[in-house]
Design a protein around this motif. Structure first.
Motif, PDB file in Angstrom:
ATOM      1  N   SER A  34       0.836  -1.135  -0.012  1.00 20.27           N
ATOM      2  CA  SER A  34       0.068   0.121   0.153  1.00 20.27           C
ATOM      3  C   SER A  34       0.980   1.255  -0.010  1.00 20.27           C
ATOM      4  CB  SER A  34      -0.843  -0.209   1.473  1.00 20.27           C
ATOM      5  OG  SER A  34      -0.251  -0.073   2.464  1.00 20.27           O
ATOM      6  N   ALA A  35       2.154   1.057   0.593  1.00 16.05           N
ATOM      7  CA  ALA A  35       2.835   2.331   0.784  1.00 16.05           C
ATOM      8  C   ALA A  35       3.521   2.463  -0.451  1.00 16.05           C
ATOM      9  CB  ALA A  35       3.891   2.227   1.768  1.00 16.05           C
ATOM     10  N   ALA A  36       3.954   1.486  -1.351  1.00 16.71           N
ATOM     11  CA  ALA A  36       4.552   1.797  -2.712  1.00 16.71           C
ATOM     12  C   ALA A  36       3.340   2.452  -3.461  1.00 16.71           C
ATOM     13  CB  ALA A  36       4.799   0.332  -3.108  1.00 16.71           C
ATOM     14  N   VAL A  37       2.094   2.100  -3.476  1.00 23.98           N
ATOM     15  CA  VAL A  37       1.197   2.658  -4.133  1.00 23.98           C
ATOM     16  C   VAL A  37       1.227   4.289  -4.036  1.00 23.98           C
ATOM     17  CG1 VAL A  37      -1.281   2.831  -4.931  1.00 23.98           C
ATOM     18  CG2 VAL A  37      -0.190   0.748  -4.844  1.00 23.98           C
ATOM     19  N   VAL A  38       0.934   4.625  -2.958  1.00 22.93           N
ATOM     20  CA  VAL A  38       1.219   6.072  -2.512  1.00 22.93           C
ATOM     21  C   VAL A  38       2.404   6.736  -2.659  1.00 22.93           C
ATOM     22  CG1 VAL A  38       0.951   7.762  -0.627  1.00 22.93           C
ATOM     23  CG2 VAL A  38      -0.357   5.634  -0.546  1.00 22.93           C
ATOM     24  N   VAL A 134       0.326  -1.354   8.406  1.00 18.17           N
ATOM     25  CA  VAL A 134       1.277  -0.999   7.192  1.00 18.17           C
ATOM     26  C   VAL A 134       2.757  -0.879   7.671  1.00 18.17           C
ATOM     27  CG1 VAL A 134       1.476   0.663   5.428  1.00 18.17           C
ATOM     28  CG2 VAL A 134      -0.686   0.319   6.223  1.00 18.17           C
ATOM     29  N   ARG A 135       3.655  -1.408   6.872  1.00 19.98           N
ATOM     30  CA  ARG A 135       5.250  -1.196   6.849  1.00 19.98           C
ATOM     31  C   ARG A 135       5.242  -0.093   5.515  1.00 19.98           C
ATOM     32  NH1 ARG A 135       9.392  -5.666   7.492  1.00 19.98           N
ATOM     33  NH2 ARG A 135      10.751  -3.597   8.317  1.00 19.98           N
ATOM     34  N   HIS A 136       5.670   1.022   5.845  1.00 15.17           N
ATOM     35  CA  HIS A 136       6.065   2.203   5.202  1.00 15.17           C
ATOM     36  C   HIS A 136       7.316   2.382   4.289  1.00 15.17           C
ATOM     37  CE1 HIS A 136       3.093   3.230   8.233  1.00 15.17           C
ATOM     38  NE2 HIS A 136       2.188   3.873   7.124  1.00 15.17           N
ATOM     39  N   PHE A 144       3.580  -0.230  11.367  1.00 18.67           N
ATOM     40  CA  PHE A 144       3.301   0.630  12.297  1.00 18.67           C
ATOM     41  C   PHE A 144       1.673   1.345  12.087  1.00 18.67           C
ATOM     42  CE2 PHE A 144       7.633   1.168  13.112  1.00 18.67           C
ATOM     43  CZ  PHE A 144       7.673   1.553  14.303  1.00 18.67           C
ATOM     44  N   LEU A 145       1.046   1.403  13.065  1.00 23.65           N
ATOM     45  CA  LEU A 145      -0.303   2.316  12.990  1.00 23.65           C
ATOM     46  C   LEU A 145       0.070   3.683  13.272  1.00 23.65           C
ATOM     47  CD1 LEU A 145      -2.400   0.087  15.549  1.00 23.65           C
ATOM     48  CD2 LEU A 145      -2.753   0.196  12.780  1.00 23.65           C
ATOM     49  N   TRP A 162      -1.562  12.595  17.525  1.00 26.36           N
ATOM     50  CA  TRP A 162      -1.151  11.753  16.901  1.00 26.36           C
ATOM     51  C   TRP A 162       0.078  11.017  17.295  1.00 26.36           C
ATOM     52  CZ3 TRP A 162      -2.716  14.787  12.353  1.00 26.36           C
ATOM     53  CH2 TRP A 162      -3.608  14.225  11.238  1.00 26.36           C
ATOM     54  N   ASN A 163       0.179   9.735  17.577  1.00 24.37           N
ATOM     55  CA  ASN A 163       1.180   8.810  18.088  1.00 24.37           C
ATOM     56  C   ASN A 163       1.426   7.894  17.216  1.00 24.37           C
ATOM     57  OD1 ASN A 163      -0.090  10.280  20.581  1.00 24.37           O
ATOM     58  ND2 ASN A 163       2.180  10.275  21.096  1.00 24.37           N
ATOM     59  N   ARG A 164       2.861   7.718  16.694  1.00 25.07           N
ATOM     60  CA  ARG A 164       2.867   6.267  16.027  1.00 25.07           C
ATOM     61  C   ARG A 164       2.842   4.990  16.837  1.00 25.07           C
ATOM     62  NH1 ARG A 164       9.076   8.293  15.372  1.00 25.07           N
ATOM     63  NH2 ARG A 164      10.019   6.821  16.730  1.00 25.07           N
ATOM     64  N   MET A 165       2.453   4.029  16.591  1.00 23.79           N
ATOM     65  CA  MET A 165       2.695   2.672  17.453  1.00 23.79           C
ATOM     66  C   MET A 165       2.947   1.608  16.568  1.00 23.79           C
ATOM     67  SD  MET A 165      -0.823   3.540  19.490  1.00 23.79           S
ATOM     68  CE  MET A 165      -0.597   2.467  20.685  1.00 23.79           C
ATOM     69  N   GLN A 166       3.898   1.008  17.097  1.00 22.92           N
ATOM     70  CA  GLN A 166       4.632  -0.258  16.176  1.00 22.92           C
ATOM     71  C   GLN A 166       3.872  -1.533  16.907  1.00 22.92           C
ATOM     72  OE1 GLN A 166       8.937  -0.404  16.590  1.00 22.92           O
ATOM     73  NE2 GLN A 166       9.010  -2.543  15.743  1.00 22.92           N
ATOM     74  N   TYR A 167       3.462  -2.611  16.077  1.00 25.67           N
ATOM     75  CA  TYR A 167       3.019  -3.676  16.556  1.00 25.67           C
ATOM     76  C   TYR A 167       4.172  -4.407  17.180  1.00 25.67           C
ATOM     77  CZ  TYR A 167       1.655  -8.700  16.134  1.00 25.67           C
ATOM     78  OH  TYR A 167       1.570 -10.112  16.423  1.00 25.67           O
TER      79      TYR A 167
END
Length: 462
Positions: A34-38, A134-136, A144-145, A162-167
């Motif tokens: 999904s990141a690659a498309v963006v 997603v991995r970006h 990460f969320l 806004w806070n990033r959150m890692q699985y």
């Protein structure tokens, strides 16, 4: 009920259909797809919102969730979220400031009337691997969320950030907190030996998400600020785990309830940042998730880091900086931070009345946010959004030994890769305005009265 994400998508389809594209082909977000498309769209200079309708979860299985990326990648989309149809910076900044001053008390609705309470996973049914996370960027430490985190302090005030959150695993996430409101809420709880309950909102109306970037005073309730930003009171409902002790947005798409654990830390990152660089691994905090619930086929807003959307999501911060600079010097006419060409650079335009005003305006901007370390001040005849004009003013109105001021021992931004220490930084102010205390040449221009009357259609053939 208050506005929801679907309301905004419908408005976008009506007013700006080119600003929304749908991807029906299955993508695997945890494999960067999904990141690659963006990323591919960005490389073409295209910034539509991208709705991924068929995604897989962390187990590689089809997910009922959908992902919305590039929500904040253009001024037009942000403006429509705030009740304005414009792609211009200043009207949008003025709209953000207008709405941020117009807080509305949140309105409680019972859980059975809350759309977010459509289904529930808790206890043995809770498994974060069921989410399409997603991995970006290549160096990301994991999936990460990029959510909004809601928390309540001892006085009952709510913070929205806004806070990033890692699985980490099926019940745990790592969270990074910069030293602002959420960090202070947790520090106070940890000092008492308590965990901090939080609600992690993975999707809501974009105006709600933008509230997370407002430079709201610590004493102000940000659920009220969110209502002001959305133009209607934010509907909230008791949480599943803590009831009315922690209220959650009733119109959200998907919510995780959890606790930031006192006395627990973990290694988190790396993560691609708004600076355009991969941020380092850090010792961050641990969230233990208690429950997950949402709408049928919920939409998860994912902010693509290291790209236009990530910096545009900070636009409310630019509005706050603009307000502070204009309060210090009313002659401030324009601003450009988002889109200035550097994440820590700011350009101000000023109708200068006296010497010293450029320095005062620049100092107010730097004091407003530790995101700013370099300020260029230009005259009102220079468009701060036009880099060529700004460079022309820099070339023709600046003498380095007189018009550049170096500031030392500032509080920096921890994400600034140029820092030599953890937080201490330096700054620079460039006064690229015409001097008022000595003669200075005028611009060579056609008289304005003549220029404004020219209709090229009367002069040009073919």
């Amino acid at each position: 009920m208050s506005p929801c994400l679907q309301d905004w998508l419908e408005l976008l389809a009506q007013r700006a259909p080119a600003e929304l594209v749908r991807v029906k082909r299955r993508v695997h977000p945890a494999r960067f797809q999904s990141a690659a498309v963006v990323d591919a769209l960005e490389r073409q200079g295209r910034y539509p919102a991208v709705l991924f309708e068929d995604v897989t979860d962390l187990r590689g299985e089809p997910s009922p969730c959908r992902i919305l990326s590039n929500t904040f990648a253009s001024f037009r989309k942000i403006a429509l979220a705030l009740g304005l149809d414009s792609d211009k910076r200043l009207p949008l900044l003025e709209r953000i400031l207008e709405l941020s001053e117009r807080g509305l008390p949140a309105r409680e609705v019972p859980p059975e009337q809350a759309p977010v309470r459509g289904w529930l996973a808790a206890g043995d049914q809770l498994d974060l691997r069921r989410l399409p996370i997603v991995r970006h960027t290549e160096m990301d430490g994991g999936p990460f969320l990029t959510p909004i985190v809601c928390a309540r302090d001892q006085q009952g005030r709510y913070n929205v950030s806004w806070n990033r959150m890692q699985y980490l695993d099926r019940r745990h996430l790592a969270i990074y907190m910069s030293p602002r409101h959420l960090w202070s809420y947790f520090a106070a709880a940890e000092d008492r030996g308590h965990d901090l309950p939080i609600a992690v909102v993975l999707g809501h109306h974009p105006a709600f998400h933008l509230t997370g970037a407002l430079l709201t005073p610590l004493h102000r309730d940000e659920y009220e600020a969110a209502g002001g930003a959305m133009g209607q009171a934010l509907c909230i409902t008791p949480s599943h785990t803590w009831g009315r002790e922690l209220m959650v947005p009733a119109e959200a798409e998907l919510v995780l309830e959890g606790r930031i654990l006192a006395g627990r830390r973990c290694v988190e990152g790396p993560f691609g940042e708004f600076t355009g660089y991969t941020g380092p691994q850090r010792l961050s905090w641990v969230v233990e998730v208690e429950a997950m619930y949402g709408r049928p086929a919920p939409l998860i807003i994912d902010v693509f880091p290291c790209a236009t959307e990530h910096i545009n999501a900070h636009l409310p911060i630019e509005a706050s900086i603009f307000q502070r600079a204009r309060q210090a010097v009313p002659g401030v006419k324009g601003i450009c931070w988002v889109g200035s060409g550097g994440p820590f650079n700011l350009i101000l335009s000023l109708a200068k009345k006296t010497e010293g005003e450029p320095m005062r305006a620049a100092m107010a901007a730097i004091a407003a946010s530790n995101f700013i370390k370099h300020v260029i001040v230009v005259d009102a005849d220079v468009d701060p959004e036009d880099k060529a004009q700004v460079m022309w003013a820099l070339a023709s109105r600046v003498q380095a030994d007189q018009d550049i001021t170096i500031l030392k021992n500032l509080q920096g931004q921890v994400l600034d890769p140029s820092l030599r220490q953890e937080i201490k930084s330096s700054g620079m102010i460039i006064d690229a305005t015409r001097p008022l205390d000595r003669p200075f040449p005028r611009r060579g221009e056609v008289p304005a009265a003549v220029r404004e009357q020219v209709d090229l259609g009367r002069y040009l053939e073919g």
